[in-house]
Design an enzyme around this catalytic site. Structure first.
Site, PDB file in Angstrom:
ATOM      1  N   ASP A 175       0.825  -1.203   0.000  1.00 24.72           N
ATOM      2  CA  ASP A 175       0.000   0.000   0.000  1.00 24.72           C
ATOM      3  C   ASP A 175       0.860   1.255   0.000  1.00 24.72           C
ATOM      4  O   ASP A 175       2.044   1.234   0.373  1.00 24.72           O
ATOM      5  CB  ASP A 175      -0.916  -0.010   1.234  1.00 24.72           C
ATOM      6  CG  ASP A 175      -2.209   0.760   1.018  1.00 24.72           C
ATOM      7  OD1 ASP A 175      -2.300   1.518   0.032  1.00 24.72           O
ATOM      8  OD2 ASP A 175      -3.133   0.600   1.834  1.00 24.72           O
TER       9      ASP A 175
ATOM     10  N   ASP B  26     -10.712   2.286  -3.109  1.00 29.09           N
ATOM     11  CA  ASP B  26     -11.174   2.087  -1.743  1.00 29.09           C
ATOM     12  C   ASP B  26     -12.695   2.092  -1.667  1.00 29.09           C
ATOM     13  O   ASP B  26     -13.267   1.676  -0.657  1.00 29.09           O
ATOM     14  CB  ASP B  26     -10.629   3.190  -0.830  1.00 29.09           C
ATOM     15  CG  ASP B  26      -9.162   2.991  -0.496  1.00 29.09           C
ATOM     16  OD1 ASP B  26      -8.653   1.870  -0.666  1.00 29.09           O
ATOM     17  OD2 ASP B  26      -8.511   3.964  -0.055  1.00 29.09           O
TER      18      ASP B  26
END
Length: 737
Positions: free
Chosen positions: A481, A551
């Site tokens: 990430d 997301d």
């Protein structure tokens, strides 16, 4: 290393060993040809449906010739801008700063005596094969200064696509400052064009936006190492073209995971030029004596079958030539990620409980997200201290991994290697390792700073802790990430001449870390995440099999995000989760959420401890159905049947490459027409594509089936069974032998 991009990340001496160079003449390979003509000297690179031409002008300058359908190349004899009158060749194959300019420069340098203009003339060419496909190299030299520029063009004949990149070499004894070196420049046939780009924001990534190109320059770029505003993709069509499946289409992507830019310029003569490469904003490169600088690849092509054809070419290119490991041969496993169930509050007992439920549903890969390392109770501390938290896991990760493996699943883990919290032992020991600018405030995002991967000591540290983690634990999956944009991009400890090389060195070092880990741990699958879809490009896909698309997992929004994503990237690379997230306070059926997530790499992210028996039973059924068809979904060809931006319905079709199987997902979102008895905007009937017209298919609607010929399915289509708002269906077609 990946197949097509591997050469790009090796030392340049290795590149020369891989190239079988012969004088440029007729080179044939699987339907493609590189042919040299004379009077004038003209090189023609051909595929089944396209030609790309380069012409040598009378002033020894390479000119950009035809790029488009094969038929046009035969008619396009002597283009403007290569006549030897005053000004010389102006429509150059490698546009540079210097002389008369008809194009946006793709190359700008400064010599030691502060001369800023180039005079590049042709000095030779060579051709051969690179990884099974033909290529040509054009060598240019400056008429006075010791700079050699080589342009490489590689032809991928089955895909009607090309790759282009530059190699700069300093053959002198003094530094040359590179201020701009794009990967390539393309000149389209005369006419007016519309540009489709993929742009958006966090939670709204990959929205297709189309605009008319007018005089001037349309620039798409990023400068903070995150592509959340834009994807490095372009698609150009003649103005007014709207057919998804037909019409001349020029398209491309940039294989660079640092700062990038794509410019579409319309010059005063209404010629359209596309350039793409590194975004040199706040950057330069010192080309030392004897050194070389290689640009990333610009991948581009022409397709006469509209955006649908362009997307299929890009998808096959990325799957067959770029994705690493076994991704081109094996579909991704069904995964479960525990983030939404536990967030930072992870411990072994609770993760094992979730793993047991996941295994019962048919999950094959269990991933523990953030919160597993020392000091990590929220997002305000711990990043940088990558040791297992002894309070949460007193015996380390071993018992948890063994339990997950005992349930028949692989184990995966979340990491964020490029970040550091100020509240961490790493930052307290090495505050200079974070990007920073003297006398300027250090802004944080999510209470974190960005580590300076341009530094060799930071690169070494990052590679060592990741290698140690993977060596000591049976980890088969890493979710990498990056959760903030770069700011205060300073490097005051570096020599002054190197400080503005930061962004390029950062991108190169990050990729080298990833490549080294893949070489040392080939069993590990990687996923690239960047606050969602903030880092998706062909270069990152050369080291990561898949990407976290957004997301935003709200299924209504994801239909739009996934639709746009499919313009540039294949379903094999797109991770979709079934979650309980509803960004618009609407309740969508679990089946609808599954169908949305099944149109890619299926994942589960809900809190399984809250699911009842009915939900678990449905999930188990959907996972089993997905496994039966996932090879076709992930590795087949994709067709966009309904555009959710234009109607209240969305539909997508996946077809195996041998046309033996097809999978159709159809969705009804929120009806906007409230008139009694009225249906939503957009036709309900779906005309299919990619089938064998001579074959008969069994069409399985779930509750019933029928047998229909491929010819009728592609002419008259099928009627999906949708019933009201947020209804969906999955239709499977199998060819009868």
């Amino acid at each position: 290393m990946p197949k097509a991009l591997s050469v790009r990340f090796q030392p340049l001496i290795a590149l020369s060993l891989l190239l079988l160079l012969v004088p440029a003449a007729a080179v044939l390979c699987d339907g493609a040809a590189i042919r040299t003509d004379s009077n004038p000297t003209r090189w023609t690179l051909s595929t089944a449906h396209s030609s790309y031409q380069v012409i040598l002008g009378a002033d020894s300058v390479l000119a950009a010739g035809w790029f488009g359908p094969v038929s046009g190349a035969r008619l396009f004899q002597t283009p403007e801008g290569i006549r030897p009158e005053e000004g010389g060749t102006t429509v150059r194959e490698v546009p540079c700063r210097g002389g008369y300019q008809a194009l946006t420069p793709a190359l700008e340098v400064v010599f030691e005596d502060n001369v800023r203009e180039l005079e590049l003339v042709y000095s030779g060419s060579a051709s051969g094969e690179l990884e099974g496909c033909p290529f040509i190299r054009f060598d240019l030299r400056d008429t006075y200064y010791p700079l050699q520029v080589s342009e490489y063009i590689r032809v991928l004949p089955k895909l009607d696509m090309y790759e282009k990149w530059l190699v700069l070499e300093n053959t002198g004894k003094k530094n040359i400052l590179v201020e701009n070196a794009q990967s390539g420049s393309l000149i389209l046939p005369p006419g007016q064009y519309e540009l489709t780009q993929l742009s958006g924001e966090w939670g709204r990534e990959f929205y297709p936006r189309t605009s008319l190109l007018t005089a001037g320059v349309k620039s798409i770029s990023i400068n903070a190492l995150k592509s959340q505003p834009h994807a490095p993709f372009f698609l150009l069509r003649p103005a007014g073209e709207r057919d998804e499946f037909n019409g001349d289409t020029w398209f491309g992507e940039l294989a660079w995971t640092g700062n990038w830019r794509i410019d579409c310029a319309v010059n005063p003569n209404e010629r359209t030029q596309v350039t793409g490469g590194i975004n040199w904003w706040n950057s330069h490169w010192n080309l030392a004596p004897g050194a070389k600088f290689e640009t990333p690849k610009l991948i581009f092509g022409f397709n006469p079958e509209g955006p649908a054809g362009a997307s299929r070419s890009l998808h096959r290119y990325l799957v067959d030539h770029v994705l690493p490991g076994n991704a081109a041969r094996e579909p991704a496993k069904v995964l479960y990620n525990s983030w939404y169930a536990t967030e930072f509050r992870v411990n072994s007992a609770q993760q094992i409980a979730l793993a047991k439920t996941a295994a019962e549903l048919g999950v094959e890969l269990f991933v523990m997200d953030d919160g597993w390392f020392r000091g990590r109770k929220d997002d305000k501390a711990g990043l940088g201290d990558w040791n297992v938290d002894p309070d949460k896991f007193p015996q380390g990760l071993g018992p948890l991994i063994q339990a997950v493996n005992g349930l028949g699943m692989d184990f995966g883990l979340w990491v964020e290697p490029e970040m550091v919290n100020p509240n961490s032992d790493l930052y307290r020991a090495h505050p200079d390792w974070a990007l920073h600018t003297p006398h300027r405030k250090a802004h944080t995002g999510r209470s974190q700073l960005v580590l300076n991967l341009a530094r060799e000591d930071v690169k070494k540290f990052t590679l060592e802790w990741l290698d140690k983690l993977l060596s000591e634990n049976n980890i088969k999956f890493i979710k990498w990430d990056m959760n903030r944009y770069v700011s205060e991009a300073g490097w005051p400890e570096a020599p002054t001449a190197e400080q503005r090389e930061l962004f390029i060195r950062y991108a190169r070092n990050m990729l080298e870390i990833w490549s080294s880990l893949r070489a040392r741990h080939p069993q590990v699958v990687f996923e690239s995440c960047c606050s969602g879809g903030g880092r998706v490009n062909p270069q990152i896909l050369s080291v990561a099999e898949q990407v976290w698309t957004s997301d935003n997992t709200d299924p209504g929004d994801r239909l739009h995000i996934q639709y746009g994503f499919s313009y540039a990237f294949p379903a094999r690379s797109m991770v979709n989760w079934v979650t309980d997230e509803e960004w618009h306070r609407k309740a969508t059926p679990l089946e609808f959420r599954f169908h949305c997530a099944m149109a890619g790499n299926l994942g589960l992210g809900s809190d399984l401890s809250r699911w009842g028996e009915a939900e678990k039973a449905l999930a188990k059924k959907m996972v089993a159905r997905y496994k039966q068809v996932r090879r076709t979904i992930q590795l087949g060809d994709q067709y966009r049947l309904r555009n959710p931006f234009e109607a209240d319905r969305m539909a997508v079709e996946f077809v195996s490459r041998d046309s033996s199987e097809a999978v159709v997902f159809a969705f009804q979102t929120l009806e906007t027409t409230k008139m009694a008895g009225a249906s939503s905007r957009g036709s309900t009937r779906l005309t299919l594509h990619g089938l064998d017209p001579q074959a008969t298919y069994r069409v399985d609607y779930g509750e019933h089936s029928e047998e229909i010929s491929g010819e009728i399915l592609m002419a008259a289509g099928i009627e999906p069974e949708l019933d009201g708002n947020y209804s969906s269906c999955m239709i499977v077609l199998r060819r009868l032998d």
